[in-house]
Enzyme design. Structure first.
Site, PDB file in Angstrom:
ATOM      1  N   TRP A   7       0.834  -1.207   0.000  1.00  0.00           N
ATOM      2  CA  TRP A   7       0.000   0.000   0.000  1.00  0.00           C
ATOM      3  C   TRP A   7       0.872   1.262   0.000  1.00  0.00           C
ATOM      4  O   TRP A   7       0.502   2.292  -0.551  1.00  0.00           O
ATOM      5  CB  TRP A   7      -0.912  -0.008   1.237  1.00  0.00           C
ATOM      6  CG  TRP A   7      -1.855   1.144   1.257  1.00  0.00           C
ATOM      7  CD1 TRP A   7      -3.049   1.248   0.624  1.00  0.00           C
ATOM      8  CD2 TRP A   7      -1.676   2.400   1.932  1.00  0.00           C
ATOM      9  NE1 TRP A   7      -3.632   2.452   0.855  1.00  0.00           N
ATOM     10  CE2 TRP A   7      -2.809   3.194   1.656  1.00  0.00           C
ATOM     11  CE3 TRP A   7      -0.674   2.932   2.753  1.00  0.00           C
ATOM     12  CZ2 TRP A   7      -2.971   4.472   2.162  1.00  0.00           C
ATOM     13  CZ3 TRP A   7      -0.833   4.207   3.256  1.00  0.00           C
ATOM     14  CH2 TRP A   7      -1.967   4.964   2.956  1.00  0.00           C
ATOM     15  N   HIS A   8       2.063   1.147   0.608  1.00  0.00           N
ATOM     16  CA  HIS A   8       2.943   2.317   0.689  1.00  0.00           C
ATOM     17  C   HIS A   8       3.720   2.578  -0.585  1.00  0.00           C
ATOM     18  O   HIS A   8       4.266   3.662  -0.777  1.00  0.00           O
ATOM     19  CB  HIS A   8       3.924   2.165   1.860  1.00  0.00           C
ATOM     20  CG  HIS A   8       3.283   2.428   3.188  1.00  0.00           C
ATOM     21  ND1 HIS A   8       2.615   1.458   3.900  1.00  0.00           N
ATOM     22  CD2 HIS A   8       3.184   3.554   3.917  1.00  0.00           C
ATOM     23  CE1 HIS A   8       2.155   1.986   5.016  1.00  0.00           C
ATOM     24  NE2 HIS A   8       2.482   3.261   5.054  1.00  0.00           N
ATOM     25  N   GLY A   9       3.807   1.605  -1.477  1.00  0.00           N
ATOM     26  CA  GLY A   9       4.547   1.842  -2.710  1.00  0.00           C
ATOM     27  C   GLY A   9       4.699   0.561  -3.513  1.00  0.00           C
ATOM     28  O   GLY A   9       4.714  -0.534  -2.948  1.00  0.00           O
TER      29      GLY A   9
END
Lengths: 156, 360
Positions: A7-9
């Site tokens: 989700w962060h990258g």
């Protein structure tokens, strides 16, 4: 946690970041199950040691969050664990002092507030002391005036 | 569930602390107001002024959008800090009837901007390109602090535009709003012993410019008036021991510039190059690392463009370059007057399009 990393990258390094957190949680639960220890540690020394251990382990995960490649992460980890003996120093003294002060402040705040609610602290402290602290924080925010475009999630 | 809260249906309600909140609020208000006034006075005492708008991608975006909208006088200035500080837009307007759009950005290589204009079929104006040899002819094509600026003017979000306008309003009234004099920037200016060869952040570039509307930028008065700041700025441009520039890099720079000039000229536009004055060790280092014959002369030869090098014009020599890289405010006016005079006389694109002062 793997999905949390993604989700962060969109990079495998973020998956590693999430995966490490998952591993930490699994190990903690395994230890608790094997030892039967429940709840929070009572003695302050245990709290301190476990808190610092958690902090150190989470710092390892941030390397994967920040590095663009696993090779880059490996180089940083080597440096963190003392294997980059011939490396040129890159951090200025002032940066180390700033980081040290910030970390000490965060740890102290966490230590103070761990078993308290903010409302309790405000209710019990002299009103002028709370006002003084609020004024100092607001003043620091005003004279620091950072750029809003630096906010991390603007990169998504 | 917190000790001080309670469940109300499905919502957690946190109780308001029992404290003298009104008195606390007044205390905060008074202390912060007093603190900000004291801080503002302190910042003004060291030379910051209200109305100095600082520089930012958002300022640049405003100017760039004027070109996109066709709302400009067909003259654009690009490169980095020298042509930015050394160009007085009012003098341009007075002498030619045209007020350039100032798109130079400190700490950037102009070649990405030159290429960008070459790729813009709507641009048919005069492009004034500043040349600082050690940047222009190098392989570094960075945009430094202004990364992403070539797209930002199109992509700037409504909230960013609002934030920019709010910042402009506050900057017109408060001197302390300056990115070089934030609390964290001031902490970084403390000079402490370092390990090894570390010299930054102490030797990072501190405040050197002052910006007003239309990105009219000047060398900051503090550099002219304060010896410590002036000496620091000189050190920050160093070290002045650069090797002679790589021949292949120079060739790439000239080829890239020549391609861009060709495209712009093909559609009726024009490109001129301007080499602003430098001084002291900085100038000596430029002579060593980027000898004129290998760089400037080659650039003009390969592009076929007109160029102004301060070394060739008595009126552009002997000007005041306090920190070796940028002219003082008064000298910038003289330099602009001198180089615009040459352009107005020797560049047909401009000499055939001179307007009266009122722009008619």
């Amino acid at each position: 946690m793997l999905l949390g990393g993604l989700w962060h990258g969109a990079n495998w390094t973020f998956v590693a970041w999430g995966g490490l957190h998952g591993v930490y949680l699994a190990v903690e639960r395994w230890i608790r199950d094997r030892t039967g220890i429940r709840g929070e540690p009572v003695r302050w020394i245990n709290r301190l040691v476990l808190g610092l251990l958690t902090y150190a382990l989470v710092n390892v995960t941030w390397v994967f969050f920040r590095a663009h490649t696993f090779g880059g992460a490996a180089r940083i980890l080597q440096g963190m664990f003392g294997f980059a003996t011939d490396a040129e120093p890159v951090l200025a003294t002032i940066y180390m002092i700033k980081v040290g002060v910030l970390i000490a402040s965060i740890v102290a705040t966490q230590w103070l507030m761990r078993d308290r609610e903010l409302e309790q602290v405000v209710s019990r402290a002299p009103w002028w002391l709370t006002g003084l602290v609020c004024a100092a924080m607001l003043f620091a925010v005003i004279v620091t005036q950072g750029s809003g475009t630096a906010f991390i999630y603007f990169q998504f | 569930m917190s000790n001080s809260g309670k469940w109300s249906e499905d919502v957690t309600v946190r109780e308001i602390p029992k404290a003298r909140l009104v008195a606390m609020g007044w205390l905060v208000f008074l202390l912060v107001t007093a603190g900000v006034i004291a801080w503002e006075l302190q910042m003004r005492s060291i030379g910051l002024v209200a109305g100095d708008l600082d520089d930012s991608k958002a300022h640049w975006a405003v100017e760039r959008r004027k070109i996109a909208a066709g709302d400009y006088d067909d003259v654009v200035v690009i490169r980095s800090s020298r042509i930015l500080f050394d160009t007085n837009l009012n003098v341009w307007k007075e002498m030619t009837g045209r007020r350039p759009i100032q798109l130079a950005l400190a700490g950037t290589n102009p070649r990405p901007f030159l290429t960008d204009f070459a790729a813009n079929p709507d641009f048919k104006g005069l492009l004034v390109v500043g040349v600082t040899p050690d940047i222009f002819f190098g392989d570094w094509l960075g945009i430094g602090l202004f990364a992403g600026v070539l797209d930002y003017w199109k992509d700037q979000s409504p909230s960013e535009r609002f934030g920019h306008q709010a910042g402009l309003f506050l900057s017109r009234h408060l001197a302390f709003l300056d990115s070089s004099y934030t609390l964290t920037a001031l902490v970084d200016q403390v000079n402490l012993p370092n390990r090894g060869e570390i010299v930054r952040p102490y030797l990072d570039v501190w405040k050197v410019w002052e910006t007003t509307d239309d990105r009219q930028t000047f060398l900051w008065r503090g550099i002219e008036d304060n010896e410590h700041l002036r000496e620091h700025a000189r050190l920050a441009w160093g070290p002045f021991a650069g090797k002679p520039m790589d021949e292949a890099a120079i060739a790439r720079a000239c080829k890239e510039a020549a391609d861009a000039v060709k495209k712009i000229r093909a559609r009726g536009g024009e490109v001129v190059f301007v080499r602003s004055p430098s001084a002291g060790l900085y100038y000596e280092n430029e002579l060593h690392s980027a000898p004129r014959a290998r760089t400037w002369d080659r650039l003009l030869k390969e592009t076929g463009a007109f160029g102004i090098n301060f070394e060739d014009y008595p009126g552009m020599r002997g000007l005041d370059v306090p920190e070796w890289s940028h002219l003082s405010r008064e000298s910038a006016v003289k330099f602009t007057r001198a180089y615009v005079g040459v352009l107005a006389q020797d560049v047909p694109w401009l000499s055939s399009r001179l307007r009266a002062k009122d722009g008619a």
